[in-house]
Design a protein around this motif. Structure first.
Motif, short mmCIF file in Angstrom:
data_model
loop_
_atom_site.label_atom_id
_atom_site.label_comp_id
_atom_site.label_asym_id
_atom_site.label_seq_id
_atom_site.Cartn_x
_atom_site.Cartn_y
_atom_site.Cartn_z
N MET A 186 2.37 3.14 11.83
CA MET A 186 1.98 3.66 10.61
C MET A 186 2.06 2.69 10.03
SD MET A 186 3.55 6.66 9.12
CE MET A 186 4.07 7.85 10.36
N SER A 187 0.56 2.08 9.24
CA SER A 187 0.81 0.72 8.66
C SER A 187 0.13 1.04 6.93
CB SER A 187 -0.50 0.10 9.50
OG SER A 187 -1.20 -1.38 8.31
N SER A 188 0.16 -0.06 5.91
CA SER A 188 0.06 0.69 4.45
C SER A 188 -0.85 0.19 4.78
CB SER A 188 1.10 0.08 3.74
OG SER A 188 2.77 0.80 3.22
N SER A 189 -0.93 -1.44 4.72
CA SER A 189 -2.33 -2.00 4.02
C SER A 189 -3.90 -1.52 4.99
CB SER A 189 -2.39 -3.41 5.17
OG SER A 189 -1.37 -3.80 6.21
N GLY A 190 -3.10 -1.38 6.38
CA GLY A 190 -4.06 -0.15 7.13
C GLY A 190 -4.48 1.24 6.87
N GLY A 191 -4.34 1.98 5.41
CA GLY A 191 -3.54 3.06 5.88
C GLY A 191 -4.48 3.85 7.02
N ILE A 192 -3.30 3.69 7.77
CA ILE A 192 -2.56 4.18 8.87
C ILE A 192 -0.96 5.00 7.89
CG2 ILE A 192 -1.96 4.93 11.72
CD1 ILE A 192 -4.05 2.85 12.10
N SER A 193 -0.96 6.16 7.62
CA SER A 193 0.50 6.43 7.42
C SER A 193 0.09 8.46 7.01
CB SER A 193 0.39 5.60 5.54
OG SER A 193 -0.32 6.42 4.72
N PHE A 194 1.50 8.88 7.03
CA PHE A 194 1.92 9.39 6.37
C PHE A 194 2.75 9.15 4.53
CE2 PHE A 194 3.91 13.89 5.15
CZ PHE A 194 2.25 14.78 5.15
N ASP A 195 2.12 9.77 3.67
CA ASP A 195 2.80 9.53 2.13
C ASP A 195 4.18 10.06 2.06
OD1 ASP A 195 0.21 8.28 1.79
OD2 ASP A 195 0.15 9.03 -0.18
N PHE A 196 5.48 9.53 2.80
CA PHE A 196 6.81 9.62 2.05
C PHE A 196 6.76 10.84 0.35
CE2 PHE A 196 11.07 8.60 -0.23
CZ PHE A 196 11.66 9.30 0.79
N LEU B 286 -1.61 -10.17 -2.14
CA LEU B 286 -2.62 -8.34 -1.63
C LEU B 286 -3.78 -9.34 -0.01
CD1 LEU B 286 -3.69 -5.90 -2.07
CD2 LEU B 286 -5.97 -6.92 -2.81
N LYS B 287 -3.21 -8.04 0.60
CA LYS B 287 -3.44 -7.92 2.02
C LYS B 287 -4.21 -7.00 2.57
CE LYS B 287 -0.07 -11.32 3.47
NZ LYS B 287 1.48 -11.18 4.24
N ALA B 288 -3.89 -6.12 1.28
CA ALA B 288 -4.65 -4.81 2.12
C ALA B 288 -6.09 -5.05 2.55
CB ALA B 288 -4.72 -3.62 1.03
N LYS B 289 -6.59 -4.01 3.57
CA LYS B 289 -8.06 -4.28 3.63
C LYS B 289 -8.60 -2.53 4.23
CE LYS B 289 -6.41 -3.94 8.57
NZ LYS B 289 -5.18 -4.40 8.44
N PRO B 290 -9.81 -2.46 4.19
CA PRO B 290 -9.87 -1.09 4.34
C PRO B 290 -9.83 -0.57 5.47
CG PRO B 290 -11.71 -2.67 3.75
CD PRO B 290 -11.18 -3.46 3.70
N PRO B 291 -9.40 0.67 5.21
CA PRO B 291 -10.30 1.88 4.76
C PRO B 291 -9.12 2.02 3.68
CG PRO B 291 -9.25 2.80 6.63
CD PRO B 291 -8.87 1.49 6.46
N GLY C 227 0.78 -1.31 0.05
CA GLY C 227 -0.28 0.11 0.23
C GLY C 227 0.74 1.30 0.01
N THR C 228 0.31 2.47 0.55
CA THR C 228 1.32 3.49 0.33
C THR C 228 1.73 3.46 1.43
OG1 THR C 228 -0.57 5.03 1.22
CG2 THR C 228 1.20 5.56 1.89
N ILE C 229 3.77 4.10 0.97
CA ILE C 229 4.32 3.78 1.14
C ILE C 229 4.92 5.21 1.88
CG2 ILE C 229 7.27 3.79 0.64
CD1 ILE C 229 5.66 1.63 -0.40
#
Length: 532
Positions: free
Chosen positions: A282-292, A75-80, A35-37
């Motif tokens: 921070m977690s990419s797949s969980g959507g907890i992030s601030f993008d690099f 793929l392990k990503a999940k909402p949101p 997900g998000t880096i």
């Protein structure tokens, strides 16, 4: 003067590695393209490695800095991060075969990795070689390693079962085929293997297909894969997240696999702490992030790099978007300390700060102090100057008035000012908390005027006269504000509140002296005299 006996953690580590009898140091990190880096992921997978690799190069050591991109993962990503429908449709499919979640590019990996590839160059991290696991699995070295695991499956199973709760049975084969029909690489099962033909018979519970695939068409269980990468890539140094460092954890498991099955010594390494966003890891797949890729839009890349280098790897780092101005201030202070414009009583801390700044600039900082426009002041300027084509010119005038510019800027400096202001404007528009948003009162409301007593009116009028009679630096104006308040017997806190009140209609705001100097002088004088 006696030399301060303190070394930066990067220097200590690099000296240790340099003392080893290693022909070529292979410094490695692993980037999950799940997900998000985000900036947390880059701390332990690229910034720490770059610091060590660059230091070793300065010591004339042969160094290869690798970043493994895990493109063979399911793929392990999940909402949101994604919708529930997307998750249900593509869960377990190899991410190379998952479509772009918003339909803007070729596939899932391209969507998340392209912004990273465009951004990392701005951080001056040195030479890095990117390697995708989907390519590694096609290599002869990886196929031979897979065969080794399969040949020694009983011993492999014993090691894994030694460290994990759910045990593997005797029929387990350490290889997950890639289903050629639905591209499932999560739950496919190898039912038999022909090592001579280098093929595996498989069953796919996702689509029901059965058949045969080559050993380069699949992947290893992730701990087997981690140790295999050490062998195939000849890794000599690799940090690892603190979760892997626990007793009986994955690092210990992989160390056993490396020694007992693959016949290699595990690379040197150390654990590092995660970066937390508003209290959560921070977690990419969980959507907890601030993008690099977002960082360069709001602040100088060196600010993030400095934060990671001045902090020891196991230091808990707490991030929030509201903290960005503070991080910029810390970097700016480090810059002033490095160039001798400020100093600290604690010389050990001062030495670490200077060395961190130097390492942030790959030991090649500018010979002279760069032009420094404080980020917090830039946040003010972009809000109090009229927008449009002439905004930068107006900002330059005010920077000269405040003393941030001693003379009219060169073309390079003008470009630097433009970039700083663009970042400040982007931050204000997208991320700034309410306390950093500035709205100067166009007209002075009657109720505010009536709330100011005669002594406070005299105070404001005298301050207005001083401002109109001479040019102040922010530091000088702040001293003047305090001195006149004491002369008039007005509490300092109340004096500040009164000024904020007549300018903004509230009791607090941005740092007062620079804020006042950022405004039109005629306006300030009239407003303090309660005339506008």
């Amino acid at each position: 003067m006696q030399e301060i006996d303190v070394k930066h953690w990067i220097d200590v580590l690099a000296e240790h590695l340099a003392s080893k009898n290693i022909k070529e140091h292979v410094v490695n990190g692993g980037m999950a393209a799940s997900g998000t880096i985000h900036i947390g992921k880059t701390r332990g997978e690229i910034f720490l490695q770059a610091a060590v690799a660059n230091r070793l190069r300065k010591m004339n050591k042969e160094v290869k800095h690798l970043l493994v991109i895990y493109t063979q993962d399911p793929l392990k990503a999940k909402p949101p991060l994604i919708t529930k429908e997307f998750e249900e449709k593509w869960k377990g499919v190899r991410i190379l075969d998952v479509p772009c979640p918003v339909g803007c590019c070729e596939n899932w990996v391209k969507h998340w990795m392209t912004p990273f590839y465009k951004s990392y160059k701005k951080y001056d991290l040195g030479e890095i070689t990117f390697v995708e696991t989907s390519k590694i699995y096609e290599s002869r070295e990886m196929i031979e390693t897979i065969k080794t695991y399969i040949e020694k499956r009983d011993a492999v199973r014993e090691i894994l079962n030694r460290f994990r709760g759910q045990k593997y049975g005797k029929d387990w084969i350490p290889f997950k085929p890639l289903c050629p029909k639905c591209k499932n690489i999560s739950t496919t099962k190898a039912v038999s293997v022909d090592l001579e033909a280098e093929e595996a018979e498989y069953e796919c519970p996702r689509c029901g297909s059965k058949g045969v695939v080559k050993l380069n068409e699949g992947k290893l269980e992730w701990r087997l894969e981690w140790a295999a990468l050490w062998k195939v890539l000849n890794v000599t140094f690799e940090p690892y997240g603190k979760d892997h460092a626990a007793a009986g954890g994955s690092r210990e498991t992989c160390t056993a696999l490396a020694k007992e099955i693959l016949g290699i010594e595990p690379p040197e390494g150390f654990p590092y702490e995660w970066v937390y966003l508003n209290g959560e890891a921070m977690s990419s797949s969980g959507g907890i992030s601030f993008d690099f890729a977002e960082w360069d839009k709001v602040a100088d890349p060196h600010v993030l790099k400095y934060w990671y280098y001045v902090s020891k790897p196991m230091t808990h780092l707490e991030f929030s978007v509201s903290k960005i101005p503070q991080l910029c201030e810390e970097y700016e202070k480090a810059e002033r300390i490095y160039y001798g414009l400020e100093s600290l009583k604690d010389k050990k801390i001062e030495k670490i700060i200077k060395r961190s700044y130097e390492l942030t600039h790959n030991e090649k900082p500018s010979p002279e102090m760069p032009l420094q426009i404080p980020y917090t002041f830039a946040l003010v300027l972009v809000q109090v100057t009229p927008g449009g084509e002439k905004q930068i010119e107006e900002i330059v005038k005010r920077l000269m008035r405040t003393g941030h510019l001693k003379e009219y800027p060169t073309s390079d400096q003008m470009e630097q000012i433009r970039i700083v202001m663009e970042r400040a404007k982007y931050y204000i528009e997208k991320y700034a908390p309410e306390n950093l948003k500035i709205k100067v009162l166009d007209k002075l409301p009657k109720d505010i005027v009536e709330s100011i007593n005669p002594e406070e009116r005299e105070y404001l009028a005298k301050l207005a006269d001083r401002i109109s009679s001479r040019r102040f630096t922010p530091k000088e104006l702040e001293a003047e504000i305090l001195e006149i308040a004491r002369e008039k017997g007005i509490d300092v806190k109340r004096a500040f509140q009164v000024i904020y009140k007549v300018l903004m209609g509230k009791d607090s705001g941005p740092r007062l002296a620079p804020f006042m100097l950022s405004l039109n002088e005629e306006f300030i004088v009239k407003r303090l005299k309660l005339l506008a």
